[in-house]
Design a protein around this motif. Structure first.
Motif, PDB file in Angstrom:
ATOM      1  N   LEU A 160      13.977  -6.149  24.172  1.00  0.00           N
ATOM      2  CA  LEU A 160      13.441  -5.037  24.722  1.00  0.00           C
ATOM      3  C   LEU A 160      12.327  -5.268  25.729  1.00  0.00           C
ATOM      4  N   TYR A 163      12.650   6.189  30.313  1.00  0.00           N
ATOM      5  CA  TYR A 163      12.288   5.064  29.145  1.00  0.00           C
ATOM      6  C   TYR A 163      11.524   4.266  29.263  1.00  0.00           C
ATOM      7  N   LYS A 164      10.526   4.094  29.103  1.00  0.00           N
ATOM      8  CA  LYS A 164       9.404   2.512  29.111  1.00  0.00           C
ATOM      9  C   LYS A 164       8.518   2.575  27.380  1.00  0.00           C
ATOM     10  N   THR A 165       9.288   3.382  26.374  1.00  0.00           N
ATOM     11  CA  THR A 165       8.694   2.790  25.406  1.00  0.00           C
ATOM     12  C   THR A 165       9.006   2.619  24.495  1.00  0.00           C
ATOM     13  N   TYR A 166       9.030   2.737  23.417  1.00  0.00           N
ATOM     14  CA  TYR A 166      10.068   2.497  21.787  1.00  0.00           C
ATOM     15  C   TYR A 166       8.739   3.109  20.781  1.00  0.00           C
ATOM     16  N   TRP A 221      10.652  -2.905  28.358  1.00  0.00           N
ATOM     17  CA  TRP A 221       9.996  -1.744  27.367  1.00  0.00           C
ATOM     18  C   TRP A 221       8.859  -2.215  26.651  1.00  0.00           C
ATOM     19  N   THR A 222       8.072  -1.391  25.606  1.00  0.00           N
ATOM     20  CA  THR A 222       6.728  -1.851  24.997  1.00  0.00           C
ATOM     21  C   THR A 222       6.926  -0.761  23.595  1.00  0.00           C
TER      22      THR A 222
END
Length: 180
Positions: free
Chosen positions: A66, A39-42, A71-72
């Motif tokens: 985050l 997981y890298k984006t939200y 995270w982006t």
């Protein structure tokens, strides 16, 4: 004189424990099978709160936590979808104060005058809780949950500071080490 000191020490300890019991509580839990390395984006799905001003405050606080983890935020379709809920409830505590300790320790004729009188009062205070849920967007499975509870005050700035501190504590050990 020693008795008065003992009473003051006991009252001080009671206030210390009362303050400690109303301190901020932060808890987290997560899916032990989730691979957080993927997981890298939200993206945000929803923030539920009675106070419309808190929607942006919660988002800003979680976004900062985050971003600090690399995270982006994306407008939609992130690897992870976030839902946050803010709720409040009334909580009560009992405070008991003793006075008139009498002639010393003991009961009736066996060494003293007893404990005197006790007065118990009920104090009601407001507790706010923020729950932040992270879902895998593809599978719709809950992968992580953080909660932060704290006593609310009448001072908005203090409540915002406590929100920020609670979210920071929530994400302190984030992302958790994954089993995969």
């Amino acid at each position: 004189m020693k008795l008065q000191r003992a009473v003051f020490v006991l009252m001080g300890m009671m206030f210390l424990f009362a303050a400690k019991s109303s301190a901020q509580q932060v808890k987290t839990d997560y899916d032990r099978n989730a691979n957080f390395g993927q997981y890298k984006t939200y993206s945000w799905e929803q923030v539920k709160t009675k106070d419309a001003l808190d929607v942006d405050r919660i988002k800003i606080s979680v976004n900062a936590a985050l971003a600090a983890k690399g995270w982006t935020l994306v407008g939609s379709g992130g690897d992870v979808s976030i839902i946050a809920v803010e709720m409040t409830r009334d909580q009560q505590t009992l405070n008991t104060f003793y006075n008139g300790f009498g002639g010393g320790w003991g009961w009736r004729r066996f060494g003293g005058g007893g404990f005197g009188e006790a007065t118990t009062t009920t104090e009601t205070y407001r507790v706010g809780t923020v729950v932040v849920d992270l879902f895998d967007t593809k599978t719709k499975q809950l992968i992580w949950r953080g909660t932060s509870s704290d006593t609310l005050s009448n001072n908005s700035d203090k409540n915002i500071k406590n929100l920020d501190k609670g979210v920071e504590k929530m994400f302190k050990k984030f992302p958790p080490s994954s089993a995969k």
